[in-house]
Design a protein around this motif. Structure first.
Motif, PDB file in Angstrom:
ATOM      1  N   ALA A 126       0.861  -0.989  -0.023  1.00 18.67           N
ATOM      2  CA  ALA A 126       0.067   0.016  -0.140  1.00 18.67           C
ATOM      3  C   ALA A 126       0.930   1.183   0.105  1.00 18.67           C
ATOM      4  O   ALA A 126       2.096   1.222   0.484  1.00 18.67           O
ATOM      5  N   LEU A 127       0.221   2.405  -0.543  1.00 17.51           N
ATOM      6  CA  LEU A 127       0.772   3.538  -0.559  1.00 17.51           C
ATOM      7  C   LEU A 127       0.269   4.493   0.432  1.00 17.51           C
ATOM      8  O   LEU A 127      -1.066   4.563   0.348  1.00 17.51           O
ATOM      9  N   VAL A 128       0.906   4.964   1.538  1.00 16.42           N
ATOM     10  CA  VAL A 128       0.267   5.770   2.537  1.00 16.42           C
ATOM     11  C   VAL A 128       0.687   7.228   2.214  1.00 16.42           C
ATOM     12  O   VAL A 128       1.765   7.456   2.245  1.00 16.42           O
ATOM     13  N   MET A 129      -0.422   8.068   2.199  1.00 17.58           N
ATOM     14  CA  MET A 129      -0.197   9.529   1.997  1.00 17.58           C
ATOM     15  C   MET A 129       0.210  10.062   3.421  1.00 17.58           C
ATOM     16  O   MET A 129      -0.811   9.829   4.379  1.00 17.58           O
ATOM     17  N   MET A 130       1.426  10.675   3.660  1.00 16.15           N
ATOM     18  CA  MET A 130       1.814  10.906   5.095  1.00 16.15           C
ATOM     19  C   MET A 130       2.111  12.253   5.015  1.00 16.15           C
ATOM     20  O   MET A 130       2.981  12.910   4.397  1.00 16.15           O
ATOM     21  N   VAL A 172      -0.843   7.115  12.181  1.00 19.74           N
ATOM     22  CA  VAL A 172      -1.525   6.091  12.716  1.00 19.74           C
ATOM     23  C   VAL A 172      -2.282   5.415  11.685  1.00 19.74           C
ATOM     24  O   VAL A 172      -2.420   4.090  11.602  1.00 19.74           O
ATOM     25  N   ALA A 173      -2.664   5.948  10.655  1.00 14.46           N
ATOM     26  CA  ALA A 173      -3.306   5.260   9.400  1.00 14.46           C
ATOM     27  C   ALA A 173      -2.180   4.231   8.777  1.00 14.46           C
ATOM     28  O   ALA A 173      -2.637   3.154   8.573  1.00 14.46           O
ATOM     29  N   ALA A 174      -1.096   4.399   8.675  1.00 11.86           N
ATOM     30  CA  ALA A 174      -0.117   3.819   8.318  1.00 11.86           C
ATOM     31  C   ALA A 174       0.164   2.696   9.207  1.00 11.86           C
ATOM     32  O   ALA A 174       0.196   1.412   8.604  1.00 11.86           O
ATOM     33  N   ILE A 226       1.640  -0.662  -6.885  1.00 14.76           N
ATOM     34  CA  ILE A 226       1.214  -0.869  -5.578  1.00 14.76           C
ATOM     35  C   ILE A 226      -0.330  -0.612  -5.842  1.00 14.76           C
ATOM     36  O   ILE A 226      -0.849   0.139  -6.566  1.00 14.76           O
ATOM     37  N   ARG A 227      -1.181  -1.565  -5.234  1.00 21.43           N
ATOM     38  CA  ARG A 227      -2.593  -1.606  -5.654  1.00 21.43           C
ATOM     39  C   ARG A 227      -3.717  -0.916  -4.782  1.00 21.43           C
ATOM     40  O   ARG A 227      -4.797  -0.654  -4.739  1.00 21.43           O
ATOM     41  N   VAL A 228      -3.071  -0.402  -3.437  1.00 22.82           N
ATOM     42  CA  VAL A 228      -3.815   0.274  -2.386  1.00 22.82           C
ATOM     43  C   VAL A 228      -3.266   1.749  -2.135  1.00 22.82           C
ATOM     44  O   VAL A 228      -2.226   1.851  -1.838  1.00 22.82           O
ATOM     45  N   ILE A 229      -4.111   2.616  -2.034  1.00 22.71           N
ATOM     46  CA  ILE A 229      -3.660   4.007  -1.450  1.00 22.71           C
ATOM     47  C   ILE A 229      -4.311   3.938   0.039  1.00 22.71           C
ATOM     48  O   ILE A 229      -5.566   4.101   0.010  1.00 22.71           O
ATOM     49  N   LEU A 252      -8.354   3.157   0.572  1.00 25.40           N
ATOM     50  CA  LEU A 252      -8.808   2.913   1.962  1.00 25.40           C
ATOM     51  C   LEU A 252      -8.474   4.002   2.988  1.00 25.40           C
ATOM     52  O   LEU A 252      -7.283   4.302   3.004  1.00 25.40           O
ATOM     53  N   ARG A 253      -9.510   4.031   3.624  1.00 26.15           N
ATOM     54  CA  ARG A 253      -9.157   5.302   4.709  1.00 26.15           C
ATOM     55  C   ARG A 253      -9.319   4.518   6.310  1.00 26.15           C
ATOM     56  O   ARG A 253     -10.695   4.501   6.753  1.00 26.15           O
ATOM     57  N   PRO A 254      -8.513   3.950   6.810  1.00 27.02           N
ATOM     58  CA  PRO A 254      -8.458   3.163   8.125  1.00 27.02           C
ATOM     59  C   PRO A 254      -9.138   4.063   9.148  1.00 27.02           C
ATOM     60  O   PRO A 254      -9.822   3.419  10.219  1.00 27.02           O
ATOM     61  N   LEU A 255      -8.862   5.178   9.020  1.00 26.24           N
ATOM     62  CA  LEU A 255      -9.358   5.919  10.420  1.00 26.24           C
ATOM     63  C   LEU A 255     -10.748   6.859   9.917  1.00 26.24           C
ATOM     64  O   LEU A 255     -11.281   7.615  10.731  1.00 26.24           O
ATOM     65  N   CYS A 256     -11.494   6.401   8.841  1.00 29.42           N
ATOM     66  CA  CYS A 256     -12.415   7.342   8.448  1.00 29.42           C
ATOM     67  C   CYS A 256     -13.627   7.549   9.417  1.00 29.42           C
ATOM     68  O   CYS A 256     -14.407   8.384   9.397  1.00 29.42           O
TER      69      CYS A 256
END
Lengths: 397, 372
Positions: free
Chosen positions: A180-184, A192-194, A281-284, A313-317
């Motif tokens: 996954a590619l995490v926007m940081m 936290v999302a990462a 990478i298939r997920v952001i 995907l937004r783990p904290l949404c």
């Protein structure tokens, strides 16, 4: 109180065991992750169990290993263990030592025979060991909710004795579910999302948008520090640093102020999309949380995400800020996140950002300038920085 | 690429002769300078020789030189040490633009010890505090006047001679002068000054080293309690090797002040001339300010300009470095009616060149064109 030390650790994989045909891959991935995390401890010896890993400490410090295991995702629990000979006297003595470790009020013994040729049945073992403890310590048996459970496993060559089960960090082995590619950004949410992304088995790269000179060198260092902190769960992290200033200036030259952040986020997604594709990478993922700021209303997220066909995907949404902060504290990123360096989201803070942006207005604004070539420039000029918690600082202190 | 250091008011590079001497000393000596065996005595003697030489250079008596950890400590000790050593007089006078070490000492005395402080504001474009203004502020119960010789943010030079002349006429009134930015830049005379501070690292010496000159008649309450060091006024094992090389540091600074004076004037004039070419730049420093420091206003916020120059390997400050991590507005600039969000402080020493200034001008033009 007593001079006893664990000489082994048993890691149990739990949830994984139910995974049918993929089980082999899971176990290989998880065992690999554990061994990599513990690589500093050369004396450790590993033995694969059918649902776990048996680690012989050979004198390595149990507490250090236990702490390091805490940052590996995918197993359900571990226990400190002591190996004794197949001799009931030894078993009884060691069980008593465990019972004396703390001021327990109640206990039970749970024995299991892997070696069915052992002359005593499980119940006999339970009775003998419990009897020995009751004779020597002021403690009661409670088979339902004991303070202490002593687990005894009779193996072919020896007997394992364990007490506590220490819960693991949970999740899946990092890497088992791809990348996954995490926007940081450097704020509280994105690390936290990462962390949560890695927890669900995704190996991460990070992407960071730098707006020098509007943001300082320290702002970038802060992001690298955060990446370094969370890298304990996957050894090292690749950070894609995007020089974002020129594109950002063009946005502010061409778009009306309330829409500037919306358009900026659309550009960020376009760049992330391209970087993801370039790296297979298939997920952001990112730290967006519904309603937290103007660009994170459902309407904004909808309009912004339109530009990107990679799965987002937004783990904290659905998490509250306070929950996110608790987790940030737990993974030790909070104190770094709140350092007061501008990031590219705060630098052009518009006074009245739109909360319900219209897609056609975004598209109208974007027709006013050649953003595509600026996006291409950003992608082309990315700087890749590899960080790891193992990176040593200069030997200065 | 070579870095360009335009932040010499913040601190300076170490003089190579000072460095060499200090290294030699570090290799040889570690004993406590108050120890009574030979090796201790050797260090003590060198330190006292340094004290005597410094006194000679400053034209004061040897026992009037107190070694400190720098000008901040010297300022704190002078101001608080004097005030807390007596209880009769409760009024103090200083300026609004003193260095934070002095200013915050006054604030403490005000907030915690019942003193009343008058903070003088500049009354004209020069930024100077005039004797007239000071005279009006002096009361019967005024104990101390503290005025810096040269301001560290925009380079105001105060007329210390005029102030001394005035204060002389008030018995029981003490005068403290912060000389930190003056030493090695302009001539000064410690006659009729009761307390004066300066620091070694601003004159190509070591960090953690400075001097408080305390005239013999001045009584101070020690702030750091300890043993017999510094006549009981400043406790703690002496930083003897630092104190030893301070004599050489000061001697070289005073020699080089003469040697490079013309060059420094030329450099400052060249900078002012060239900066005129750049659109959107205004000079904040007043006419007659110290020659090695020029505060300018740019069209970008200080932080952005600082970052942009940093990317071009140019080191400057946006405000006093001692307050660089605080988000406070700037007392000096505010008092002069200057916009403190857009100020940049450029400061030179004799290592800087016209070529560096040329590069700075080109860079700042480019930055303004791109980001303003």
């Amino acid at each position: 109180m007593l001079n006893f030390e664990y000489d082994h650790i048993v890691v149990r994989y739990g949830e994984l065991s139910t995974k049918g045909k993929n089980r082999k891959d899971f176990i290989r991935c998880l065992s690999g992750n554990i061994k990599k995390r513990l690589a500093d401890h050369e004396k450790l010896e590993y033995k694969t169990l059918h649902d776990g890993l048996f680690i012989k400490l050979n004198g390595e410090d149990y507490d250090v290993i236990a702490e390091e295991l805490g940052s590996v995702f995918g197993y359900s629990y571990f226990s400190g263990a002591i190996l004794v000979k197949k001799d009931m006297e030894e078993v009884k003595e060691m069980a008593l030592k465990l019972a004396n470790k703390r001021d327990y009020k109640t206990f039970k013994v749970a024995a299991r025979r892997a070696d069915k040729s052992f002359p005593l049945h499980s119940d006999d073992i339970n009775r003998q060991v419990a009897g020995h403890i009751l004779r020597n310590k002021d403690i009661k048996v409670d088979v339902h909710h004991p303070d202490l459970t002593i687990y005894i496993v009779v193996q072919n060559n020896d007997i394992i004795i364990m007490d506590e089960k220490v819960r693991g960090a949970g999740g899946y082995p990092t890497g088992i579910n791809g990348k996954a590619l995490v926007m940081m950004s450097g704020g509280i949410d994105s690390p936290v999302a990462a962390y949560l992304t890695m927890k669900r088995g995704l190996h991460i790269d990070c992407i960071h948008f730098a707006s020098m000179p509007y943001t300082s060198k320290q702002a970038l260092d802060k992001v690298l520090t955060l990446a370094k902190k969370i890298s304990v769960s996957q050894e090292q992290i690749r950070v894609h640093v995007i020089p974002f200033t020129d594109l950002q200036l063009a946005i502010y030259d061409n778009c009306d102020e309330p829409y500037a952040v919306t358009i900026m986020r659309r550009m960020m997604y376009r760049i992330a999309d391209q970087i993801a594709k370039n790296n297979k990478i298939r997920v952001i993922t990112n730290g967006e949380s519904i309603g937290q700021v103007a660009s994170q209303t459902p309407e904004s997220i909808g309009v912004i995400a339109k530009v990107c066909d990679t799965l987002i995907l937004r783990p904290l949404c659905m998490a509250d800020k306070i929950e996110i902060i608790d987790l940030a504290r737990k993974i030790d990123t909070y104190e770094t996140s709140i350092l007061p360096f501008e990031d590219c989201c705060t630098i052009f803070d518009p006074k009245n950002p739109v909360t319900k942006p219209k897609l056609d207005h975004c598209e109208y604004l974007e027709r006013k300038f050649d953003w595509q070539s600026l996006v291409d420039e950003c992608v082309k000029n990315e700087e890749i920085i590899m960080v790891s918690y193992r990176d040593k600082e200069e030997e200065l202190f | 690429m070579k870095k360009i250091y335009f932040d010499n008011v913040s601190t300076t590079s170490l003089h190579e002769e000072v460095l060499k001497t200090y290294k030699d000393l570090l290799d040889k000596y570690y004993c406590n300078s108050d120890a009574l065996y030979d090796d201790g005595v050797v260090i003590y003697d060198m330190q006292e020789k340094s004290r005597a030489l410094i006194a000679e250079l400053l034209k004061v008596d040897k026992d009037e030189v107190i070694f400190t950890s720098g000008a901040s400590e010297a300022n704190s000790l002078a101001i608080k040490g004097l005030c807390l050593n007596q209880s009769e007089r409760k009024h103090l006078i200083t300026t609004i633009y003193e260095h934070s070490s002095a200013y915050n000492a006054f604030k403490q005395l005000e907030e915690h010890f019942g003193f009343e402080v008058t903070y003088l504001m500049p009354e004209d474009k020069s930024g100077q505090i005039s004797a007239d203004q000071l005279k009006k502020a002096i009361r019967k119960d005024t104990l101390l006047v503290s005025v810096m010789a040269v301001n560290n943010e925009i380079g105001i030079i105060n007329d210390i001679k005029e102030i001394k002349e005035l204060i002389k006429h008030y018995p029981g009134l003490y005068f403290h002068c912060d000389l930190t930015q003056a030493v090695g830049k302009i001539p000064f005379d410690l006659q009729d000054i009761d307390l004066a501070s300066f620091s070694a690292h601003k004159i190509h010496g070591l960090k953690g080293s400075g001097v408080l000159v305390k005239k013999r008649h001045v009584g101070l309450l020690p702030l750091i309690n300890g043993g017999q060091q510094e006549s009981g006024i400043r406790g703690g094992t002496s930083n003897a090797l630092c104190n030893i090389v301070l004599a050489k540091t000061l001697r070289l600074a005073l020699e080089e002040e003469d040697k490079y004076h013309a060059y420094m004037l030329e450099l400052g004039a060249y900078f002012k001339e060239r900066i005129k070419e750049v659109e959107g730049i205004k000079i904040n420093s007043p006419e007659g300010a110290i020659y090695n420091l020029i505060n300018i206003e740019t069209p970008l916020t200080s932080e952005v300009m600082l970052n942009a120059l940093n990317l071009k390997n140019i080191m400057v400050s946006s405000k006093s470095t001692c307050g660089s991590r605080k988000n406070e507005s700037n007392r000096t600039l505010k008092s002069m009616g200057i916009d403190d969000d857009h100020a940049i402080r450029v400061s030179f020493d004799h290592h800087n060149t016209k070529e560096e200034i040329d590069y700075f001008i080109d860079s700042i033009k480019e930055i303004i064109k791109k980001y303003a």
